[in-house]
Motif scaffolding. Structure first.
Motif, PDB file in Angstrom:
ATOM      1  N   GLY A  11       1.423   6.468  -1.088  1.00 17.30           N
ATOM      2  CA  GLY A  11       0.286   5.566  -1.267  1.00 17.30           C
ATOM      3  C   GLY A  11      -0.921   6.310  -1.803  1.00 17.30           C
ATOM      4  N   ALA A  26       0.819  -1.203   0.000  1.00 12.43           N
ATOM      5  CA  ALA A  26       0.000   0.000   0.000  1.00 12.43           C
ATOM      6  C   ALA A  26       0.862   1.266   0.000  1.00 12.43           C
ATOM      7  CB  ALA A  26      -0.935  -0.010   1.196  1.00 12.43           C
ATOM      8  N   ALA A  29      -1.287  -3.678  -0.704  1.00 21.80           N
ATOM      9  CA  ALA A  29      -2.362  -2.909  -1.334  1.00 21.80           C
ATOM     10  C   ALA A  29      -3.591  -3.797  -1.473  1.00 21.80           C
ATOM     11  CB  ALA A  29      -1.905  -2.411  -2.696  1.00 21.80           C
TER      12      ALA A  29
END
Ligand SMILES: [Zn+2]
Length: 474
Positions: A355, A308, A441
């Motif tokens: 991110g 992420a 992610a």
């Protein structure tokens, strides 16, 4: 990211080029503007048909896209509206479908195009003269098209193309690039200016290699551009440390697009699928464009290839001050915790969002100088300080994606020299950005799976088939 480590391994000569590639790559891979590429994966699958060269968009028959059907369209329109009074008759232009300009074929069968090269000192007047046209053809055109500037700046070496019938200008085309040109068409004494965009034809290509000494050399030997090698390394860089983990015998294979225009290669497109085998462990990835037009890379199981957060929000920077709760402040000399990591880098070095998230601060912030703070979901936030410049247009509330440019390294606020001060907070608590556990992610949402799975199956099967074909031919 291991882009930096990788470039250390490259031969010296290649460092600059590879570095440039890596920077561009970060943007290309992670930025949101992938709409153009959105259809590609699907389209390219159709390219696997025996011919292997189906055009990307359904091609209009060439007359339809060059305006020749306009009289017919006007005719049919007129025949549908015989009762309209003169002044309410809509001009044919208004009814020319916009889509007709999407895929224009510049060489229709009947028209004769006259091509004049632009030389130093040329302007429209001299070029018209060379084409055998006088000011009486040029000025009415310039006066009637809305923005003559849209014709584009003429540069030596470019071409102006004319269609002249009975001494009168019918069409004028200026090719701004192989993909974009401006076309002026004269019909019934009226001029119409349009931008014509061409779509390159994407052909899928398979390449593979085995590493003897470095990924870079093996990639070159396999026919990959430096950019594609960096892209490959970035794709697998979340799982494989390309500086430390690579061994002789590691191998890679990928399917990516090459872009062609009029049969000539004009560049590389996206990687559609790839695999990397590192010390016997195989990693595979597939590019997928979701129903929102957003493209990303996933494992065959639909997990994201990415974490992420990027570990480092600047490329080619060195850590100049670590996370240290007991540090002496360099300016004040007092014991002041250093709640982030400093990266020394030249003023103007791009800073990327670590991110996906939402900007909650963009502007000056006391000793931090010009600062951006980004909220990532409920738990995480990141802070980027001392910028020389925040990316224009970025403001509180802006949405950003991982890897997106947010500003440039500088020395604003309490700072002794150009660097990025980077903070990473989890539930409001400062954590060491260099060592904190980074979450994966988000995987592909359930509703996308039905589209993703057949695509993944197909691409992985092609990787297998191609590998076997190659083995058989050796
Ligand atoms: Zn700092």
């Amino acid at each position: 990211m291991n882009v930096i480590e990788l470039s250390k391994r490259l031969p010296r000569v290649h460092l600059i080029a590879a570095g440039t590639g890596a920077l561009a790559l970060g943007v290309a891979l992670l930025m949101p503007s992938q709409e153009v590429a959105a259809n590609k994966s699907q389209v390219t699958l159709e390219l696997k048909a025996p011919e292997g060269s189906a055009p990307q968009l359904p091609l209009q028959p060439s007359p339809a896209s060059t305006g020749e059907t306009v009289p017919a369209a006007a005719g049919s329109f007129a025949s549908l509206t015989p009762a309209l009074p003169e002044d309410s008759v809509v001009t044919p232009e208004a009814h020319t479908p916009v889509t007709a300009t999407v895929e224009a074929t510049p060489e229709p069968a009947k028209e004769e195009w006259l091509r004049i090269e632009v030389r130093a000192g040329d302007n429209l007047t001299t070029l018209f003269k060379k084409a055998g046209l006088g000011a009486n053809e040029l000025y009415p055109m310039l006066n009637s098209i809305e923005s003559p500037k849209a014709l584009g700046r003429l540069k030596p070496g470019e071409f102006l193309d004319f269609v002249i019938e009975e001494g009168e200008l019918r069409k004028l085309r200026h090719e701004k690039s192989p993909l974009v040109s401006t076309l002026v068409t004269k019909e019934d004494g009226k001029y119409r200016l349009e931008e014509v965009e061409r779509q390159p034809e994407a052909r899928a290509i398979y390449r593979s290699g085995t590493i003897e000494s470095s990924l870079f050399l093996a990639g070159e030997e396999a026919g990959l551009s430096q950019g594609k090698i960096m892209e490959l390394a970035t794709l697998f860089g979340w799982d494989v440390d390309f500086a430390l983990d690579i061994r002789k015998g590691d191998s890679f294979a990928l399917i990516y697009e090459e872009l062609f225009l009029d049969g000539k290669k004009i560049g590389d497109g996206e990687i559609l699928a790839a695999e990397f085998t590192n010390q016997g462990k195989r990693f595979r990835t597939i590019r997928y464009t979701d129903s929102n037009g957003r493209s990303d890379y996933y494992t065959p199981e639909g997990d994201s290839m990415r974490k992420a957060f990027l570990r480092t929000p600047v490329d080619f920077a060195r850590v100049s001050s670590r996370f240290n709760p007991n540090r002496l402040h360099p300016i004040h000399g007092t014991r002041r915790p250093h709640r982030g990591v400093d990266y020394a880098a030249a003023t103007g070095t791009p800073i990327k969002s670590a991110g996906d998230g939402k900007v909650i601060h963009a502007g000056r912030k006391g000793g931090y100088g010009k600062t951006v703070v980004i909220q990532h979901g409920q738990a995480y936030s990141t802070l980027y300080a001392h910028m020389s410049r925040i990316k224009p247009g970025l403001r509180r509330g802006s949405r950003v994606r991982q890897g997106q440019l947010i500003g440039y390294v500088g020395s604003t606020g309490n700072s002794t020299g150009p660097h990025l001060h980077y903070e990473f907070r989890v539930n409001g608590v400062h954590r060491n950005p260099l060592t904190v556990d980074l979450p994966k992610a988000a995987p592909l949402p359930k509703k996308e799976r039905a589209n993703f799975e057949p695509l993944a199956r197909d691409l992985l099967a092609q990787l297998e088939t191609q590998a076997q074909t190659q083995l058989a031919s050796q």
